[in-house]
Design an enzyme around this catalytic site. Structure first.
Site, PDB file in Angstrom:
ATOM      1  N   ASP A  46      40.577  22.860  37.205  1.00 13.93           N
ATOM      2  CA  ASP A  46      40.387  23.812  36.108  1.00 13.93           C
ATOM      3  C   ASP A  46      39.787  23.051  34.932  1.00 13.93           C
ATOM      4  O   ASP A  46      39.992  21.849  34.807  1.00 13.93           O
ATOM      5  CB  ASP A  46      41.722  24.434  35.688  1.00 13.93           C
ATOM      6  CG  ASP A  46      41.529  25.754  34.943  1.00 13.93           C
ATOM      7  OD1 ASP A  46      41.770  26.810  35.558  1.00 13.93           O
ATOM      8  OD2 ASP A  46      41.127  25.721  33.759  1.00 13.93           O
ATOM      9  N   ASP A  66      34.974  20.646  34.168  1.00 15.26           N
ATOM     10  CA  ASP A  66      34.199  21.848  33.857  1.00 15.26           C
ATOM     11  C   ASP A  66      33.259  22.155  35.024  1.00 15.26           C
ATOM     12  O   ASP A  66      32.291  21.430  35.265  1.00 15.26           O
ATOM     13  CB  ASP A  66      33.403  21.619  32.560  1.00 15.26           C
ATOM     14  CG  ASP A  66      32.629  22.857  32.147  1.00 15.26           C
ATOM     15  OD1 ASP A  66      32.507  23.806  32.967  1.00 15.26           O
ATOM     16  OD2 ASP A  66      32.131  22.879  31.008  1.00 15.26           O
ATOM     17  N   TYR A 161      30.590  41.215  32.443  1.00 13.56           N
ATOM     18  CA  TYR A 161      31.528  40.738  33.477  1.00 13.56           C
ATOM     19  C   TYR A 161      31.234  41.313  34.871  1.00 13.56           C
ATOM     20  O   TYR A 161      31.166  40.585  35.858  1.00 13.56           O
ATOM     21  CB  TYR A 161      32.941  41.100  33.027  1.00 13.56           C
ATOM     22  CG  TYR A 161      34.050  40.695  33.953  1.00 13.56           C
ATOM     23  CD1 TYR A 161      34.386  39.362  34.125  1.00 13.56           C
ATOM     24  CD2 TYR A 161      34.787  41.659  34.642  1.00 13.56           C
ATOM     25  CE1 TYR A 161      35.431  38.997  34.964  1.00 13.56           C
ATOM     26  CE2 TYR A 161      35.833  41.304  35.473  1.00 13.56           C
ATOM     27  CZ  TYR A 161      36.146  39.972  35.642  1.00 13.56           C
ATOM     28  OH  TYR A 161      37.178  39.616  36.468  1.00 13.56           O
ATOM     29  N   ALA A 205      46.701  44.575  30.428  1.00 13.33           N
ATOM     30  CA  ALA A 205      47.637  45.615  29.990  1.00 13.33           C
ATOM     31  C   ALA A 205      49.106  45.365  30.377  1.00 13.33           C
ATOM     32  O   ALA A 205      49.975  45.432  29.497  1.00 13.33           O
ATOM     33  CB  ALA A 205      47.167  46.980  30.497  1.00 13.33           C
ATOM     34  N   THR A 233      44.034  55.643  33.536  1.00  9.27           N
ATOM     35  CA  THR A 233      44.828  55.295  34.731  1.00  9.27           C
ATOM     36  C   THR A 233      44.280  54.024  35.390  1.00  9.27           C
ATOM     37  O   THR A 233      43.074  53.736  35.327  1.00  9.27           O
ATOM     38  CB  THR A 233      44.789  56.435  35.767  1.00  9.27           C
ATOM     39  OG1 THR A 233      43.422  56.775  36.031  1.00  9.27           O
ATOM     40  CG2 THR A 233      45.540  57.655  35.273  1.00  9.27           C
TER      41      THR A 233
HETATM   42  P1  NAD Z   1      42.570  33.193  34.469  1.00  4.17           P
HETATM   43  O1  NAD Z   1      41.778  33.261  33.199  1.00  4.17           O
HETATM   44  O2  NAD Z   1      44.054  33.094  34.361  1.00  4.17           O
HETATM   45  O3  NAD Z   1      42.057  31.989  35.368  1.00  4.17           O
HETATM   46  C1  NAD Z   1      40.700  31.576  35.429  1.00  4.17           C
HETATM   47  C2  NAD Z   1      40.677  30.084  35.221  1.00  4.17           C
HETATM   48  O4  NAD Z   1      39.323  29.621  35.321  1.00  4.17           O
HETATM   49  C3  NAD Z   1      41.170  29.683  33.820  1.00  4.17           C
HETATM   50  O5  NAD Z   1      42.298  28.834  33.918  1.00  4.17           O
HETATM   51  C4  NAD Z   1      39.974  28.975  33.216  1.00  4.17           C
HETATM   52  O6  NAD Z   1      40.336  27.856  32.410  1.00  4.17           O
HETATM   53  C5  NAD Z   1      39.200  28.542  34.444  1.00  4.17           C
HETATM   54  N1  NAD Z   1      37.818  28.275  34.116  1.00  4.17           N
HETATM   55  C6  NAD Z   1      37.002  28.998  33.303  1.00  4.17           C
HETATM   56  N2  NAD Z   1      35.823  28.390  33.182  1.00  4.17           N
HETATM   57  C7  NAD Z   1      35.888  27.255  33.940  1.00  4.17           C
HETATM   58  C8  NAD Z   1      34.982  26.209  34.192  1.00  4.17           C
HETATM   59  N3  NAD Z   1      33.757  26.199  33.650  1.00  4.17           N
HETATM   60  N4  NAD Z   1      35.374  25.199  35.010  1.00  4.17           N
HETATM   61  C9  NAD Z   1      36.627  25.201  35.547  1.00  4.17           C
HETATM   62  N5  NAD Z   1      37.532  26.157  35.320  1.00  4.17           N
HETATM   63  C10 NAD Z   1      37.166  27.189  34.536  1.00  4.17           C
HETATM   64  O7  NAD Z   1      42.150  34.475  35.325  1.00  4.17           O
HETATM   65  P2  NAD Z   1      42.791  35.071  36.646  1.00  4.17           P
HETATM   66  O8  NAD Z   1      43.399  36.351  36.287  1.00  4.17           O
HETATM   67  O9  NAD Z   1      43.593  34.047  37.348  1.00  4.17           O
HETATM   68  O10 NAD Z   1      41.454  35.384  37.479  1.00  4.17           O
HETATM   69  C11 NAD Z   1      41.009  34.567  38.562  1.00  4.17           C
HETATM   70  C12 NAD Z   1      39.765  35.194  39.183  1.00  4.17           C
HETATM   71  O11 NAD Z   1      40.073  36.519  39.611  1.00  4.17           O
HETATM   72  C13 NAD Z   1      38.584  35.333  38.229  1.00  4.17           C
HETATM   73  O12 NAD Z   1      37.396  35.134  38.943  1.00  4.17           O
HETATM   74  C14 NAD Z   1      38.656  36.770  37.786  1.00  4.17           C
HETATM   75  O13 NAD Z   1      37.404  37.261  37.370  1.00  4.17           O
HETATM   76  C15 NAD Z   1      39.146  37.441  39.039  1.00  4.17           C
HETATM   77  N6  NAD Z   1      39.810  38.730  38.785  1.00  4.17           N
HETATM   78  C16 NAD Z   1      41.028  38.771  38.183  1.00  4.17           C
HETATM   79  C17 NAD Z   1      41.638  39.994  37.950  1.00  4.17           C
HETATM   80  C18 NAD Z   1      42.988  40.089  37.310  1.00  4.17           C
HETATM   81  O14 NAD Z   1      43.514  41.213  37.176  1.00  4.17           O
HETATM   82  N7  NAD Z   1      43.626  39.003  36.880  1.00  4.17           N
HETATM   83  C19 NAD Z   1      40.993  41.186  38.340  1.00  4.17           C
HETATM   84  C20 NAD Z   1      39.750  41.106  38.932  1.00  4.17           C
HETATM   85  C21 NAD Z   1      39.173  39.868  39.179  1.00  4.17           C
END
Ligand code: NAD
Length: 354
Positions: A46, A66, A161, A205, A233
């Site tokens: 991360d 990164d 997004y 939410a 919803t």
């Molecule tokens: P999160 O923000 O908790 O985790 C994402 C992680 O990616 C973060 O810890 C962030 O520091 C890391 N990150 C961002 N840029 C980075 C980079 N350049 N290099 C390395 N790490 C990097 O989000 P999440 O809820 O765990 O989501 C994980 C995945 O699931 C994402 O792709 C998100 O789009 C997708 N997603 C999540 C949800 C949800 O409800 N949580 C819904 C749809 C899709």
């Protein structure tokens, strides 16, 4: 089971698994999930500094890098048999409506990670897409028809997004079509649970509303502001269903390069969700509605016909069960922070545009 997802793969417990975004909510839980399954070589990555990760699983190689830089992706995936890419700059509606550029820039992570994984000879590559990739014209009514996988096209995704997710899905499909790397694409629908963002601006939410109720309990001010009119919803998937679903999808040959919904099909309104949290907390709130706040689409649900057919399974943790666990975790975080104990969620930064 119609198509045994686990039998489809030959992965060994000592093969290297790489999990990107592991300082975050879902990938942090996925890291723990594979560790608990007995996998002995997991590399978790991360960009956040290690102390800010929500979970760090003992025995896992945890790196802060990164992944929008190609050279870091090369280092990250070296020797990997499987790559799970969940790294993204994202958050709830408040984040994705305000920071579209940041969301779009996640394409750098996704293009570099898939190329590096391909060049490293990874056998399987997982990409976390989103229900935000679906055509927003189909989500204008709270009584929505659940979204089928085919509803992403003709495309009219969530600005920023959602479009980034669509293009990254397409990369996955073409790396299979042209280069024969097995790629897997899950479209997550609202995931919630412990060890995720609950304040700071990126929270979604269920966590945001839970925090507001806990704050109100603590201060004795029983007021809650709800974004939108509360009639919008959604369906919400508990984190344990998400990690299990990722494993099943990644190891199912029928799903190569084929986007699939991974979400709950139990639709609730935001008002109903607040009522449930009130019930768990044993409190009644005075509700006000902020009609100018970001609210996203009017309604969104997951059509689970395809996942039921292919995996003979769908996310099934009852919302009440998952929300009770989430409430308990956030309540503890809130108490810890108040007592001056370090809580990683407090440190999650928002983007700086200058
Ligand atoms: P999160 O923000 O908790 O985790 C994402 C992680 O990616 C973060 O810890 C962030 O520091 C890391 N990150 C961002 N840029 C980075 C980079 N350049 N290099 C390395 N790490 C990097 O989000 P999440 O809820 O765990 O989501 C994980 C995945 O699931 C994402 O792709 C998100 O789009 C997708 N997603 C999540 C949800 C949800 O409800 N949580 C819904 C749809 C899709």
């Amino acid at each position: 089971m119609k198509d045994n997802p686990i039998a489809a793969t030959t992965i060994n417990k000592d093969d290297l698994i790489v999990i990107a975004g592991a300082g975050g909510f879902i990938a942090g839980a996925l890291t723990r999930y594979f560790h608990d399954q007995g996998f002995t070589r997991i590399r978790a990555i991360d960009k956040k500094p290690l102390p800010e990760w929500y979970q760090r699983t003992p025995g896992v190689e945890s790196l802060s890098m990164d992944l929008s830089e190609y050279d870091n992706c090369v280092r990250a995936v070296e020797g990997a048999r499987e790559v799970y890419n969940l790294a993204a700059d994202m958050g709830g509606m408040g984040f994705i409506e305000r920071f579209r550029v940041e969301c779009l820039r996640s394409v750098l992570i996704n293009t570099h990670m898939i190329e590096a994984a391909y060049r490293a000879g990874a056998e399987r590559y997982f990409f976390s897409s989103s229900a935000c990739a679906y055509n927003t014209d189909l989500q204008q009514d709270p009584n929505v028809r659940a979204l089928r996988e085919s509803d992403a096209y003709p495309a009219m995704a969530e600005r920023g997004y959602g479009w980034e997710k669509l293009i990254s899905e397409m990369f996955c499909q073409e790396y299979w079509a042209e280069r024969r790397m097995k790629t897997f694409i899950a479209r997550f629908h609202n995931v919630y649970g412990p060890n995720g963002t609950w304040d700071g601006g990126r929270e979604k939410a269920p966590a945001a509303l839970t925090r507001k109720v806990i704050e109100a309990q603590d201060t004795g001010d029983n007021a809650i502001t709800i974004w939108g009119d509360g009639h919008q919803t959604r369906s919400f998937m508990y984190i344990d269903d998400c990690t299990k679903g990722i494993d099943m999808i990644m190891h199912c040959e029928r799903l190569i390069a084929t986007p699939i919904n991974l979400g709950s099909s139990h639709l609730v309104s935001i008002n109903d969700l607040v009522t449930m949290i009130e019930d768990i907390a044993g409190i009644k709130m005075n509700r006000t509605y902020d009609l100018t706040a970001p609210r996203g689409v009017a309604g969104r649900n997951s059509d689970n016909t395809f996942i039921r057919e292919v995996l003979d399974w769908e996310p099934n943790t009852p919302l009440r069960v998952g929300m009770e666990r989430t409430y308990a975790w956030i309540k503890q975080q809130y108490a810890d922070r108040k007592a001056g104990i370090y809580t990683p969620a407090a440190e999650t930064g928002m983007p700086s545009t200058h």
